[in-house]
Scaffold this active site. Structure first.
Site, PDB file in Angstrom:
ATOM      1  N   ARG A 126     -13.737  11.445  -0.956  1.00  0.00           N
ATOM      2  CA  ARG A 126     -13.692  11.986   0.415  1.00  0.00           C
ATOM      3  C   ARG A 126     -14.195  13.434   0.428  1.00  0.00           C
ATOM      4  NH1 ARG A 126      -8.119  10.924   1.483  1.00  0.00           N
ATOM      5  NH2 ARG A 126      -8.931   8.802   1.516  1.00  0.00           N
ATOM      6  N   ASN A 145       0.909  10.611  -8.250  1.00  0.00           N
ATOM      7  CA  ASN A 145       1.241  10.847  -6.835  1.00  0.00           C
ATOM      8  C   ASN A 145       2.276   9.830  -6.348  1.00  0.00           C
ATOM      9  OD1 ASN A 145      -0.525  12.970  -6.747  1.00  0.00           O
ATOM     10  ND2 ASN A 145      -2.103  11.910  -5.582  1.00  0.00           N
ATOM     11  N   LYS A 175      -5.272  20.060  -5.442  1.00  0.00           N
ATOM     12  CA  LYS A 175      -4.673  19.308  -4.321  1.00  0.00           C
ATOM     13  C   LYS A 175      -3.570  18.395  -4.833  1.00  0.00           C
ATOM     14  CE  LYS A 175      -5.543  15.283  -3.022  1.00  0.00           C
ATOM     15  NZ  LYS A 175      -4.788  13.990  -3.163  1.00  0.00           N
ATOM     16  N   ASP A 234       0.871  -1.163   0.000  1.00  0.00           N
ATOM     17  CA  ASP A 234       0.000   0.000   0.000  1.00  0.00           C
ATOM     18  C   ASP A 234       0.924   1.234   0.000  1.00  0.00           C
ATOM     19  OD1 ASP A 234      -2.310   1.687   0.551  1.00  0.00           O
ATOM     20  OD2 ASP A 234      -1.480   1.852   2.571  1.00  0.00           O
ATOM     21  N   HIS A 286      -9.729  18.945  -6.096  1.00  0.00           N
ATOM     22  CA  HIS A 286      -8.938  17.718  -6.111  1.00  0.00           C
ATOM     23  C   HIS A 286      -7.772  17.824  -7.094  1.00  0.00           C
ATOM     24  CE1 HIS A 286      -8.251  13.254  -6.755  1.00  0.00           C
ATOM     25  NE2 HIS A 286      -8.054  13.430  -5.469  1.00  0.00           N
ATOM     26  N   THR A 299      -2.470   0.626  -4.713  1.00  0.00           N
ATOM     27  CA  THR A 299      -2.912   1.847  -4.038  1.00  0.00           C
ATOM     28  C   THR A 299      -4.158   2.450  -4.647  1.00  0.00           C
ATOM     29  OG1 THR A 299      -2.263   4.106  -3.412  1.00  0.00           O
ATOM     30  CG2 THR A 299      -1.384   3.273  -5.474  1.00  0.00           C
ATOM     31  N   ASP A 359      -0.234   5.155   0.666  1.00  0.00           N
ATOM     32  CA  ASP A 359      -0.521   6.211   1.641  1.00  0.00           C
ATOM     33  C   ASP A 359      -0.617   5.650   3.056  1.00  0.00           C
ATOM     34  OD1 ASP A 359      -0.650   8.466  -0.108  1.00  0.00           O
ATOM     35  OD2 ASP A 359      -2.482   7.611  -0.918  1.00  0.00           O
ATOM     36  N   ASP A 370      -2.018  -0.138   6.053  1.00  0.00           N
ATOM     37  CA  ASP A 370      -2.176   0.621   7.296  1.00  0.00           C
ATOM     38  C   ASP A 370      -3.628   0.839   7.690  1.00  0.00           C
ATOM     39  OD1 ASP A 370      -2.539   2.501   5.114  1.00  0.00           O
ATOM     40  OD2 ASP A 370      -2.538   4.062   6.654  1.00  0.00           O
TER      41      ASP A 370
HETATM   42  C1  XBP Z   1      -5.269   6.144   0.379  1.00  0.00           C
HETATM   43  C2  XBP Z   1      -6.349   6.943  -0.223  1.00  0.00           C
HETATM   44  C3  XBP Z   1      -6.045   7.997  -1.232  1.00  0.00           C
HETATM   45  C4  XBP Z   1      -5.391   9.225  -0.616  1.00  0.00           C
HETATM   46  C5  XBP Z   1      -5.546  10.451  -1.476  1.00  0.00           C
HETATM   47  O1  XBP Z   1      -4.650   5.346  -0.588  1.00  0.00           O
HETATM   48  O2  XBP Z   1      -7.505   6.702   0.098  1.00  0.00           O
HETATM   49  O3  XBP Z   1      -7.274   8.341  -1.792  1.00  0.00           O
HETATM   50  O4  XBP Z   1      -6.002   9.556   0.608  1.00  0.00           O
HETATM   51  O5  XBP Z   1      -5.168  10.247  -2.789  1.00  0.00           O
HETATM   52  P1  XBP Z   1      -3.780   4.020  -0.208  1.00  0.00           P
HETATM   53  P2  XBP Z   1      -6.098  10.718  -4.017  1.00  0.00           P
HETATM   54  O6  XBP Z   1      -4.528   2.896  -0.881  1.00  0.00           O
HETATM   55  O7  XBP Z   1      -2.409   4.233  -0.815  1.00  0.00           O
HETATM   56  O8  XBP Z   1      -3.731   3.904   1.272  1.00  0.00           O
HETATM   57  O9  XBP Z   1      -6.524  12.130  -3.750  1.00  0.00           O
HETATM   58  O10 XBP Z   1      -5.204  10.576  -5.210  1.00  0.00           O
HETATM   59  O11 XBP Z   1      -7.281   9.786  -4.052  1.00  0.00           O
HETATM   60 MG    MG Z   2      -2.971   3.259   3.139  1.00  0.00          MG
END
Ligand code: XBP
Ligand code: MG
Length: 251
Positions: free
Chosen positions: A55, A127, A84, A8, A81, A121, A10, A182
């Site tokens: 979100r 990103n 961002k 993963d 977005h 991810t 983020d 996580d």
């Molecule tokens: C976590 C997410 C992502 C980020 C934001 O991803 O839910 O949406 O919060 O990124 P991961 P974007 O699977 O790596 O934990 O604004 O590009 O959606």
């Molecule tokens: Mg994550």
């Protein structure tokens, strides 16, 4: 036998939610003169919704200051977005955001052992690239046999699409892979794809539900505090031998 580790991004590779996405969202709100900001506790709640755009829309539905008409709300969410993500790339680019403890070492273990790694991810490929070019160098892609991002798997975690696609591209059955995650949504996604999961708790998911995980701990950079306990408590990090042990014990 363990043949691939699926990462993963983020919260797992780096604390990108707290130190990257949240900061970038608030900068975007300010630049677009949007009249609200997100605090850390509020963002922590909002993280229940996977996907930054989703979100944002979820929050706007409850924001009295957000445009009332659907079309105007969608248009504003798209602008916020997009900005961002530009700001996020600036924050994490040029090595602006470090990998979490133990991540680089575990990636190195995998490379030395010839064990394939993959990325799974919910965020975008741009990103991921911005973060990893800064941290692993311009040839960062050579460390990952597959990289499955939001563009490839639009159904966000907890949907298993991202993990199923990673397995398909690796041509592996789920029993041959291990996910590192996580968040509860990430654990659910991997488990729904039949993949075992090791959870390295991140800032926003310190006390989150982790039912179904193989092992849960505070960081890959320590052997203390893991459940079940790490095999070699004197080691200073979770290494590949430990992952292989947990994975084999679950068979
Ligand atoms: C976590 C997410 C992502 C980020 C934001 O991803 O839910 O949406 O919060 O990124 P991961 P974007 O699977 O790596 O934990 O604004 O590009 O959606
Ligand atoms: Mg994550």
């Amino acid at each position: 036998m363990l043949e691939a580790v699926l990462w993963d991004v983020d919260g797992t590779l780096a604390e990108t939610e707290r130190d990257g996405h949240l900061r970038a969202f608030n900068q975007a709100f300010a630049m677009l003169e949007v009249p609200w900001r997100w605090s850390e506790p509020r963002y922590g709640e909002l993280l229940r919704v996977a996907g930054g755009y989703e979100r944002l829309l979820h929050d706007m539905r409850q924001q009295p200051q957000a445009p009332a008409a659907d079309a105007a709300r969608l248009a504003l969410a798209t602008r916020i977005h997009g900005l961002k993500n530009e700001l996020y790339v600036q924050i994490v680019g040029n090595a602006g955001l470090p990998l979490r403890a133990g991540v680089r070492e575990l990636l190195d273990d995998c490379r030395r052992a010839g064990l394939r790694c993959g990325i799974a991810t919910t965020t975008s490929a741009a990103n991921v690239a911005a973060l990893l070019i800064g941290q692993l160098g311009p040839d960062w892609r050579s460390r990952f046999a597959v990289s499955v991002c939001a563009e490839d798997a639009p159904r966000k975690k907890p949907d298993p699409q991202v993990y199923r696609l990673a397995l398909e591209r690796l041509r592996l059955p789920p029993q041959a892979a291990l996910a590192i995650e996580d968040s509860p949504a990430g654990v659910a996604a991997a488990r729904a794809a039949g993949i075992d999961v090791v959870v390295t708790r991140s800032a926003f998911f310190a006390g989150a539900e982790t039912a179904g995980a193989l092992a849960v701990g505070p960081s890959l950079g320590t052997t203390a505090g893991w459940v079940p306990a790490a095999r070699n408590i004197n080691a200073d990090r979770i290494d590949l031998a430990q992952l292989i042990h947990w994975h084999a014990a679950s068979r």
